[in-house]
Design a protein around this motif. Sequence first.
Motif, short mmCIF file in Angstrom:
data_model
loop_
_atom_site.label_atom_id
_atom_site.label_comp_id
_atom_site.label_asym_id
_atom_site.label_seq_id
_atom_site.Cartn_x
_atom_site.Cartn_y
_atom_site.Cartn_z
N TYR A 130 0.85 -1.20 0.00
CA TYR A 130 0.00 0.00 0.00
C TYR A 130 0.88 1.24 0.00
N PRO A 131 0.55 2.25 -0.83
CA PRO A 131 -0.57 2.28 -1.80
C PRO A 131 -0.25 1.49 -3.06
N THR A 159 -2.79 -1.44 -10.67
CA THR A 159 -4.22 -1.21 -10.92
C THR A 159 -4.53 -1.29 -12.41
N LEU A 185 -3.78 1.26 8.78
CA LEU A 185 -4.79 1.72 7.82
C LEU A 185 -6.18 1.57 8.43
N THR A 212 -9.86 3.09 4.43
CA THR A 212 -8.70 3.19 3.54
C THR A 212 -8.38 1.85 2.91
N GLY A 226 -8.60 1.78 -0.91
CA GLY A 226 -7.28 1.76 -1.52
C GLY A 226 -6.83 0.41 -2.03
N MET A 227 -7.47 -0.69 -1.55
CA MET A 227 -7.06 -2.02 -1.98
C MET A 227 -8.17 -2.72 -2.76
#
Length: 315
Positions: A8-9, A15, A106, A110, A114-115
């Motif tokens: 992360y990130p 992505t 986190l 988040t 974010g995941m």
Amino acid sequence: MKTINLSYPLSVGITQEYAEPQVVAIGQFDGVHQGHASVISSAVRLAKQQGLPCAVMTFHPHPKDVMKKGNYEGNLTPLKEKQEMMARLGVDLLYIVEFSEVFSELSPQTFVDGMLLALKVKTAIVGFDFRFGYKGAGHAETLRELGGGSMDVEVIPPFEQGGEKVSSSAIRKALQSGEVEEANRLLGRPYRLRGVVVDGDKRGRTIGFPTANLRLIDKYVVPAKGVYAVRTLVQGQWLSGVMNLGVKPTFQEGVTLPSFEVHLLDFDRDIYGEELTVDLVSYIRSERKFPSIQELVAQIQADAGKAREILYSSQ
């Protein structure tokens, strides 16, 4: 199965390559026991029904190891073995998320944004006791709420055997109590260790029982000290054997770090430097100190006979 390491990130490259509708089973899955297998198999079935890839998201190193909290003593299934088992269960993608102190902080929001949503997860499959986010603040319902209608969540109920919930903690307790048969029952397979054969004191050869001294290749949960009937993969062949796990009190004192010595039945080849896979089948007896070498040799002969009886009768 493809393995993808995440941190992360998420990077733009990750992505771009992997963000697509998918079904993801999320969890630590240490042991990949029958309860874990029920979660993962549910994800595999749903993904096939929906025509989507099936992924598993797990975390490495073990959170308890990173946070130095709880009763973490090692892995039931180190990462390499976990990968092999996921592939056999029919998983398409294995996400290995780097677990660190920063990641542990986190928030649930988040983590989801974010995941999971960043990877376009369509359905998340979790166990009944799933927790995530800082201090385990999130649970399955939190996951559903934070998905905001973009992500479905399915919760798999406890897997029970003989009226008992199958869990990693129960398996660890059984192993450390010398109840290897119970641990194997909960796992759904024999508990497995892997190690490289290294030089030992070669004392076993002088008393007629040469042993392969193993240096384990990962940090495993160490079972109770004692003697075990084992099956061992050697040079592509499964062989029967007997393993002593302990500190050899007949020969030395003040030693606390246990050694792993495997005597292979009906086998006499040089295997120094070889990697062995050892499946623990049955616990024969606890380790103890003998008053003489002769009495030790007699007991080893009896142990080998008992191991032969156990292993050959179960084939």
